[in-house]
Design an enzyme around this catalytic site. Structure first.
Site, PDB file in Angstrom:
ATOM      1  N   ASN A  29     -21.293 -43.479   5.095  1.00  0.00           N
ATOM      2  CA  ASN A  29     -21.627 -44.848   5.522  1.00  0.00           C
ATOM      3  C   ASN A  29     -22.926 -44.836   6.326  1.00  0.00           C
ATOM      4  O   ASN A  29     -23.758 -45.726   6.199  1.00  0.00           O
ATOM      5  CB  ASN A  29     -20.488 -45.447   6.351  1.00  0.00           C
ATOM      6  CG  ASN A  29     -19.414 -46.071   5.476  1.00  0.00           C
ATOM      7  OD1 ASN A  29     -19.596 -47.148   4.940  1.00  0.00           O
ATOM      8  ND2 ASN A  29     -18.325 -45.358   5.297  1.00  0.00           N
ATOM      9  N   ARG A  75     -10.057 -40.891  28.253  1.00  0.00           N
ATOM     10  CA  ARG A  75     -10.786 -41.749  27.320  1.00  0.00           C
ATOM     11  C   ARG A  75     -11.882 -42.501  28.060  1.00  0.00           C
ATOM     12  O   ARG A  75     -12.988 -42.668  27.544  1.00  0.00           O
ATOM     13  CB  ARG A  75      -9.832 -42.755  26.663  1.00  0.00           C
ATOM     14  CG  ARG A  75      -8.928 -42.158  25.608  1.00  0.00           C
ATOM     15  CD  ARG A  75      -8.114 -43.261  24.901  1.00  0.00           C
ATOM     16  NE  ARG A  75      -7.187 -42.671  23.936  1.00  0.00           N
ATOM     17  CZ  ARG A  75      -7.561 -42.268  22.707  1.00  0.00           C
ATOM     18  NH1 ARG A  75      -8.819 -42.424  22.314  1.00  0.00           N
ATOM     19  NH2 ARG A  75      -6.682 -41.724  21.883  1.00  0.00           N
ATOM     20  N   HIS A 116     -13.440 -50.695   7.787  1.00  0.00           N
ATOM     21  CA  HIS A 116     -12.059 -50.271   7.557  1.00  0.00           C
ATOM     22  C   HIS A 116     -11.802 -50.342   6.048  1.00  0.00           C
ATOM     23  O   HIS A 116     -12.163 -51.356   5.418  1.00  0.00           O
ATOM     24  CB  HIS A 116     -11.097 -51.183   8.328  1.00  0.00           C
ATOM     25  CG  HIS A 116      -9.669 -50.805   8.182  1.00  0.00           C
ATOM     26  ND1 HIS A 116      -9.088 -49.758   8.892  1.00  0.00           N
ATOM     27  CD2 HIS A 116      -8.690 -51.302   7.394  1.00  0.00           C
ATOM     28  CE1 HIS A 116      -7.821 -49.651   8.528  1.00  0.00           C
ATOM     29  NE2 HIS A 116      -7.548 -50.573   7.629  1.00  0.00           N
ATOM     30  N   GLU A 141     -10.361 -55.597  21.142  1.00  0.00           N
ATOM     31  CA  GLU A 141      -9.494 -54.647  21.852  1.00  0.00           C
ATOM     32  C   GLU A 141      -8.298 -54.248  21.001  1.00  0.00           C
ATOM     33  O   GLU A 141      -7.886 -53.092  21.005  1.00  0.00           O
ATOM     34  CB  GLU A 141      -9.043 -55.248  23.182  1.00  0.00           C
ATOM     35  CG  GLU A 141     -10.207 -55.324  24.180  1.00  0.00           C
ATOM     36  CD  GLU A 141      -9.758 -55.793  25.547  1.00  0.00           C
ATOM     37  OE1 GLU A 141     -10.195 -56.893  25.934  1.00  0.00           O
ATOM     38  OE2 GLU A 141      -8.991 -55.075  26.203  1.00  0.00           O
ATOM     39  N   GLU A 142      -7.778 -55.200  20.203  1.00  0.00           N
ATOM     40  CA  GLU A 142      -6.684 -54.836  19.289  1.00  0.00           C
ATOM     41  C   GLU A 142      -7.292 -54.105  18.092  1.00  0.00           C
ATOM     42  O   GLU A 142      -8.270 -54.590  17.502  1.00  0.00           O
ATOM     43  CB  GLU A 142      -5.932 -56.093  18.843  1.00  0.00           C
ATOM     44  CG  GLU A 142      -4.750 -55.776  17.934  1.00  0.00           C
ATOM     45  CD  GLU A 142      -4.101 -57.022  17.324  1.00  0.00           C
ATOM     46  OE1 GLU A 142      -4.396 -58.140  17.822  1.00  0.00           O
ATOM     47  OE2 GLU A 142      -3.348 -56.873  16.338  1.00  0.00           O
ATOM     48  N   VAL A 143      -6.757 -52.970  17.738  1.00  0.00           N
ATOM     49  CA  VAL A 143      -7.320 -52.134  16.668  1.00  0.00           C
ATOM     50  C   VAL A 143      -7.281 -52.873  15.319  1.00  0.00           C
ATOM     51  O   VAL A 143      -6.288 -53.523  14.980  1.00  0.00           O
ATOM     52  CB  VAL A 143      -6.543 -50.795  16.563  1.00  0.00           C
ATOM     53  CG1 VAL A 143      -7.052 -49.960  15.401  1.00  0.00           C
ATOM     54  CG2 VAL A 143      -6.679 -50.003  17.857  1.00  0.00           C
ATOM     55  N   ASP A 144      -8.411 -52.796  14.587  1.00  0.00           N
ATOM     56  CA  ASP A 144      -8.501 -53.386  13.238  1.00  0.00           C
ATOM     57  C   ASP A 144      -8.180 -54.885  13.229  1.00  0.00           C
ATOM     58  O   ASP A 144      -7.635 -55.398  12.241  1.00  0.00           O
ATOM     59  CB  ASP A 144      -7.545 -52.650  12.284  1.00  0.00           C
ATOM     60  CG  ASP A 144      -7.942 -51.188  12.117  1.00  0.00           C
ATOM     61  OD1 ASP A 144      -7.037 -50.366  11.848  1.00  0.00           O
ATOM     62  OD2 ASP A 144      -9.140 -50.863  12.295  1.00  0.00           O
ATOM     63  N   LEU A 189     -11.420 -46.789  21.179  1.00  0.00           N
ATOM     64  CA  LEU A 189     -12.254 -47.019  22.358  1.00  0.00           C
ATOM     65  C   LEU A 189     -11.482 -47.851  23.380  1.00  0.00           C
ATOM     66  O   LEU A 189     -10.640 -48.676  23.021  1.00  0.00           O
ATOM     67  CB  LEU A 189     -13.549 -47.717  21.932  1.00  0.00           C
ATOM     68  CG  LEU A 189     -14.423 -46.847  21.013  1.00  0.00           C
ATOM     69  CD1 LEU A 189     -15.400 -47.688  20.221  1.00  0.00           C
ATOM     70  CD2 LEU A 189     -15.161 -45.785  21.832  1.00  0.00           C
ATOM     71  N   GLU A 195     -17.882 -49.856   0.471  1.00  0.00           N
ATOM     72  CA  GLU A 195     -18.268 -49.766   1.896  1.00  0.00           C
ATOM     73  C   GLU A 195     -19.771 -49.631   2.034  1.00  0.00           C
ATOM     74  O   GLU A 195     -20.398 -50.207   2.928  1.00  0.00           O
ATOM     75  CB  GLU A 195     -17.597 -48.558   2.551  1.00  0.00           C
ATOM     76  CG  GLU A 195     -16.120 -48.680   2.725  1.00  0.00           C
ATOM     77  CD  GLU A 195     -15.504 -47.383   3.246  1.00  0.00           C
ATOM     78  OE1 GLU A 195     -16.233 -46.454   3.596  1.00  0.00           O
ATOM     79  OE2 GLU A 195     -14.265 -47.331   3.294  1.00  0.00           O
TER      80      GLU A 195
HETATM   81  C1  GRF Z   1     -14.553 -44.239   5.330  1.00  0.00           C
HETATM   82  O1  GRF Z   1     -13.518 -44.102   4.398  1.00  0.00           O
HETATM   83  C2  GRF Z   1     -14.268 -45.413   6.219  1.00  0.00           C
HETATM   84  O2  GRF Z   1     -13.560 -46.448   5.598  1.00  0.00           O
HETATM   85  C3  GRF Z   1     -13.418 -44.807   7.283  1.00  0.00           C
HETATM   86  O3  GRF Z   1     -13.856 -43.484   7.464  1.00  0.00           O
HETATM   87  C4  GRF Z   1     -14.569 -43.091   6.295  1.00  0.00           C
HETATM   88  C5  GRF Z   1     -15.974 -42.786   6.729  1.00  0.00           C
HETATM   89  O4  GRF Z   1     -16.544 -41.982   5.805  1.00  0.00           O
HETATM   90  N1  GRF Z   1     -13.550 -45.558   8.510  1.00  0.00           N
HETATM   91  P1  GRF Z   1     -18.055 -41.482   6.078  1.00  0.00           P
HETATM   92  O5  GRF Z   1     -17.994 -40.530   7.251  1.00  0.00           O
HETATM   93  O6  GRF Z   1     -18.893 -42.691   6.362  1.00  0.00           O
HETATM   94  O7  GRF Z   1     -18.410 -40.809   4.798  1.00  0.00           O
END
Ligand code: GRF
Length: 202
Positions: free
Chosen positions: A13, A64, A108, A141-144, A92, A173
């Protein structure tokens, strides 16, 4: 817009984001890549692109809060305005998330709010859905659970395994995250105080 990308692994990514900001039309510049794990491929990708890197190893911190505090110091050092969590595998803390509210994006591998948490690709396969995808959202703050900026749908084939589906989602992605970076980096999409998306269109 001065961007930091936080990673934990391969950085595909990150690679997509680096290619996006090189376009003359891009309003963003990646000024630092931070990994919570040393020696990962994503750090090599950043170095090869001439981008500064930092490792903040979570195993070296007692809490953390201390880990997040060190990340925050690096972000301030580089004058970062927007944080992209690209495969960053740490939760986080509230204070850090609140400070960067509206300035931090995460990707995600499902169509949130479906299939939150880990193994989202496997959850979709096991649920028997025929369409899944990926979501880029503001970190809350809530995950995802933060406001959604970009989503891309991905079909699930009857022949799919977790690996083949994950690969197809990752390709989505690599389109969705750059698109979201431009929308937020250019100011076209903002997070309102009520936690919802504000766009100039309406
Ligand atoms: C991806 O599958 C993303 O959805 C998840 O972690 C992975 C990241 O892959 N959050 P990369 O490190 O960007 O290749």
């Amino acid at each position: 817009t001065r961007v930091a990308v936080l990673i934990s692994g391969s950085g595909t990514n990150l690679q997509a984001l680096m290619e996006q900001v090189k376009k003359p039309s891009s309003s963003a510049e990646i000024v630092v890549v931070i990994s919570n794990r040393p020696g990962v491929m994503g750090l090599k990708r950043a170095s090869m692109a001439g981008i500064q890197t930092r490792v903040v190893d979570h195993k070296l911190y007692g809490s953390r809060a201390e880990f997040d505090g060190t990340i925050d110091k690096v972000l301030e050092e580089f004058g970062v305005e927007l944080v992209c969590l690209a495969g960053f595998m740490r939760i986080l803390t509230g204070p850090f998330v609140r400070k960067w509210s509206g300035k931090m994006l995460n990707i995600h591998p499902s169509l949130l709010p479906s299939f939150k948490g880990v193994n989202a690709q496997k959850q979709a396969l096991q649920a028997g859905v025929r369409v899944t995808g990926c979501t880029v959202h503001f970190v809350a703050e809530e995950v995802d659970a933060g406001a959604i900026v970009v989503q891309e749908a991905v079909p699930i084939l009857v022949t799919d395994t977790e690996d083949s589906l994950s690969e197809r989602i990752r390709e989505a992605e690599h389109r969705a995250f750059p698109a979201a970076l431009e929308l937020v980096g250019s100011g076209a999409v903002k997070l309102r105080d009520d936690g919802r998306i504000d766009t100039e269109q309406y």
